[in-house]
Design a protein around this motif. Structure first.
Motif, PDB file in Angstrom:
ATOM      1  N   ALA A  59       0.824  -1.211   0.000  1.00 36.48           N
ATOM      2  CA  ALA A  59       0.000   0.000   0.000  1.00 36.48           C
ATOM      3  C   ALA A  59       0.856   1.257   0.000  1.00 36.48           C
ATOM      4  O   ALA A  59       0.510   2.258  -0.647  1.00 36.48           O
ATOM      5  N   THR A 217      -5.985   2.305  -1.878  1.00 37.60           N
ATOM      6  CA  THR A 217      -5.377   2.715  -0.611  1.00 37.60           C
ATOM      7  C   THR A 217      -6.122   3.920  -0.045  1.00 37.60           C
ATOM      8  O   THR A 217      -6.595   4.772  -0.805  1.00 37.60           O
ATOM      9  N   GLU A 221      -1.392   5.179   5.119  1.00 34.84           N
ATOM     10  CA  GLU A 221      -0.607   3.993   5.457  1.00 34.84           C
ATOM     11  C   GLU A 221       0.487   4.323   6.471  1.00 34.84           C
ATOM     12  O   GLU A 221       1.130   5.364   6.379  1.00 34.84           O
TER      13      GLU A 221
END
Length: 269
Positions: A59, A217, A221
């Protein structure tokens, strides 16, 4: 030749296959007494699988691709919409005759929405069979069944069913529709795929407005372990690695002008 080499290369270097190859190499090395080589191969295989499946690495390297071309304001007038294939289960649809969607099916859902919003716009579906070893039905063949079921009339559809990769999507679609100066065409594909697609369409002389969909995504992250299902994480990593390799390969082969195309640079940017 580029098409076949790219398929074979990717078959060897995608994370899961590469890990298996390294494990096999380690096993063979152990059988002939090369313990250090066996340990190295096994460790590399574990490292690749561990990072791919147990961390958000995929990601984190996919997100810059998705953020590269933000979705712009929708133009007041749209002459045509190009949706790239890759969103339909070609092998299943070839046998069952339906229009089963895969993880990138948002491309066709969004195309149908845009077609309803711009009832005078042409809708071009670009995508032929892409399998090297498996028989499948190209999205350019399957998509009319889905789009007509969603209310898009057949007379608005233009189908490009020969292309096997994104380079051919751009070249064959440009030849098929011959866009006129001053026309506005939307390019619909997955957000992570948009940099490569936009670079190729620019290089082919087909100005487009990027319209990214199918985001994978959330953009938040963080480093850590087990933040997602391991299978999903492995798929995300595989997708990200493939796209970055594709960008570099297309740039080195002269198919795109920059290794990481950006908005405002190139034709129609």
């Amino acid at each position: 030749m580029f098409y076949y080499l790219s398929k074979v290369f990717w078959l060897l270097v995608q994370p899961l296959n590469l890990s298996i190859i390294l494990l096999l190499a380690g096993l063979l090395a152990a059988m002939v007494g090369r313990r250090r080589l066996a340990a190295t191969g096994s460790m590399l295989a574990f490292l690749i699988l561990g990072l791919s499946a147990w961390t958000p690495l995929g990601a984190m390297i996919l997100n810059p691709l998705e953020e590269r071309f933000p979705r712009p304001l929708l133009p007041e007038k749209v002459d045509g919409i190009v949706v790239l294939g890759g969103g339909l289960e070609g092998a299943v649809n070839l046998v069952r005759g339906g229009y089963e969607l895969n993880g990138s099916g948002d491309r066709f859902v969004e195309a149908a929405i845009l077609a309803r919003r711009f009832p005078m716009a042409k809708l071009v579906v670009s995508g032929g069979p892409s399998g090297l070893m498996l028989d499948d039905e190209g999205d350019g063949t399957t998509a009319p069944r889905l789009l007509m079921a969603l209310g898009v009339t057949a007379d608005r559809l233009t189908l490009e069913s020969k292309s096997r990769n994104t380079y051919e999507n751009a070249v064959f679609t440009r030849e098929l529709v011959t866009p006129k100066p001053g026309e506005t065409w939307l390019l619909v594909t997955s957000a992570f795929h948009m940099p490569r697609a936009k670079g190729l369409f620019d290089k082919a002389g087909f100005p487009t407005v990027p319209w990214p969909v199918d985001y994978r995504t959330p953009g938040k992250e963080r480093i850590g372990l087990f933040r997602d299902d391991p299978v999903a994480s492995l798929q995300t990593t595989t997708m990200a690695v493939r796209e970055w390799i594709g960008l570099v390969a297309y740039w080195l082969s002269g198919r795109i002008d920059r290794p990481f195309p950006e908005p405002g640079v190139g034709s129609g940017g």
